[in-house]
Design an enzyme around this catalytic site. Structure first.
Site, short mmCIF file in Angstrom:
data_model
loop_
_atom_site.label_atom_id
_atom_site.label_comp_id
_atom_site.label_asym_id
_atom_site.label_seq_id
_atom_site.Cartn_x
_atom_site.Cartn_y
_atom_site.Cartn_z
N HIS A 23 114.71 33.18 27.48
CA HIS A 23 114.52 32.11 28.47
C HIS A 23 115.86 31.47 28.82
O HIS A 23 116.78 31.43 28.01
CB HIS A 23 113.61 31.02 27.90
CG HIS A 23 112.16 31.26 28.15
ND1 HIS A 23 111.37 30.37 28.84
CD2 HIS A 23 111.34 32.28 27.79
CE1 HIS A 23 110.13 30.83 28.91
NE2 HIS A 23 110.09 31.99 28.27
N GLU A 75 109.50 34.60 35.37
CA GLU A 75 108.97 33.32 35.83
C GLU A 75 110.07 32.59 36.61
O GLU A 75 111.25 32.65 36.25
CB GLU A 75 108.54 32.43 34.66
CG GLU A 75 107.51 33.06 33.75
CD GLU A 75 108.14 33.73 32.53
OE1 GLU A 75 109.36 33.55 32.29
OE2 GLU A 75 107.41 34.45 31.83
N ASN A 119 112.85 30.40 34.82
CA ASN A 119 114.12 30.94 34.33
C ASN A 119 114.94 31.62 35.42
O ASN A 119 116.17 31.62 35.36
CB ASN A 119 113.85 31.97 33.23
CG ASN A 119 113.07 31.39 32.09
OD1 ASN A 119 113.50 30.42 31.46
ND2 ASN A 119 111.90 31.96 31.80
N GLY A 179 97.82 41.91 34.12
CA GLY A 179 96.81 42.23 35.11
C GLY A 179 96.84 43.70 35.43
O GLY A 179 97.73 44.44 34.96
#
Length: 318
Positions: free
Chosen positions: A38, A106, A109, A173
């Site tokens: 991160h 994301e 970051n 997903g």
């Protein structure tokens, strides 16, 4: 039967603490390490976010366990050619015990350089091209690449391991899982979802490594553990795509009222009931995972590792 590893959280602990936790994990009988990558923590209460590649260097000297990033985004904040160099060096330092876990990332970051944060389907396209670039560089040969998203000119990695670094792809997903099955050396997901594992294996993943992870909070006072999780990791209970699109820790903090302590009680193992900890990890084993990683949220790290060494790991299928 699965192997069981420990998940090091760069968002919650500083470098020295992470190295000490890795030592305790090895002594407790854990068989592998994950480590998060991160730039920011999810919220200010977590309070840390060390540069993961420096920590991996320290870990390579401190422990003999396999190490994997869970996960690195090699598409926006860092160019894949740079990630490839970092991963190759990590593999050399660990004598081949390093795996590169990658995902589509994301905004928290990846937006820090002012780049546009692309939609999910574009992020997956970028990830696939980045993996292609890194695989070519892992050969140690000179690489020129002029693709849709990345350009590489006259790039060669001189410090490379004997075997190319395995690249495991994260997916939560169907589309990301399909990508993992097509291009990954392994698959990473955070829920004990047998359907996703089946999709991965039937979609081309076959018998390749499937890894998953979970967070727990060990402690004698269950309600105190619930409060600790709610304070530090409420973001894990947020629905939908918020985790991928919110840009700063303060935006996550604005959503903290959406998460109740009851949600934590229902979804996170809290306390010192060994049977609950065992049952949670068995769910991953039953769903077909090859490696299962667990992270301790609470401050009692020594108590956690003693608890898992004596009460939890001996009960798990191995």
């Amino acid at each position: 039967m699965p192997e069981y590893g420990y998940f090091l959280s760069c968002e919650q602990y500083g470098p020295a603490e992470l190295v000490e936790q890795a030592r305790m994990a090895e002594q407790a009988g854990f068989e592998a390490l994950w480590i998060s990558d991160h730039y920011h923590p999810w919220n200010d209460a977590q309070g840390q976010s060390a540069f993961v590649w420096s920590v991996i260097g320290a870990l390579s000297e401190a422990v003999s366990l396999p190490i994997e990033t869970a996960v690195t985004c090699p598409t926006v904040r860092m160019h894949p050619a740079v990630v490839a160099q970092a991963a190759a060096t990590s593999a050399v330092m660990t004598e081949g015990r390093f795996r590169l876990g990658v995902g589509s990332g994301e905004a928290l970051n990846e937006h820090i350089l002012g780049d546009r944060w692309p939609p999910a389907h574009v992020r997956l396209e970028m990830l696939e091209e980045a993996i292609q670039v890194m695989r070519r560089l892992f050969t140690g040969e000179e690489v020129d690449h002029h693709g849709t998203y990345y350009t590489v000119e006259n790039a060669r990695l001189y410090t490379v391991p004997d075997e190319p670094v395995p690249i495991d792809v994260s997916g939560f997903g169907p589309k990301a899982t399909s990508l993992a099955a097509r291009v990954g050396d392994g698959y990473i997901t955070m829920m004990p979802d047998e359907e996703m594992v089946t999709q991965y294996r039937k979609g081309g993943g076959g018998a390749k490594l499937v890894s998953g992870g979970t967070k727990v909070c060990f402690g004698a006072d269950r309600e105190e553990c619930v409060r600790t999780v709610h304070e530090l990791w409420y973001n894990e209970q947020l629905p939908g795509e918020m985790g991928q699109v919110l840009p700063t820790p303060r935006h996550f903090e604005q959503l903290e009222p959406l998460v109740t302590e009851d949600m934590v009680r229902q979804n996170v193992v809290c306390g010192d009931d060994a049977d609950q900890h065992v049952a949670t990890l068995r769910e991953f084993a039953d769903a077909g995972f090859d490696r299962v990683y667990v992270n301790q949220i609470g401050a009692d790290q020594r108590g956690f590792f003693d608890f898992y060494r004596t009460k939890v790991l001996p009960q798990l299928p191995r």
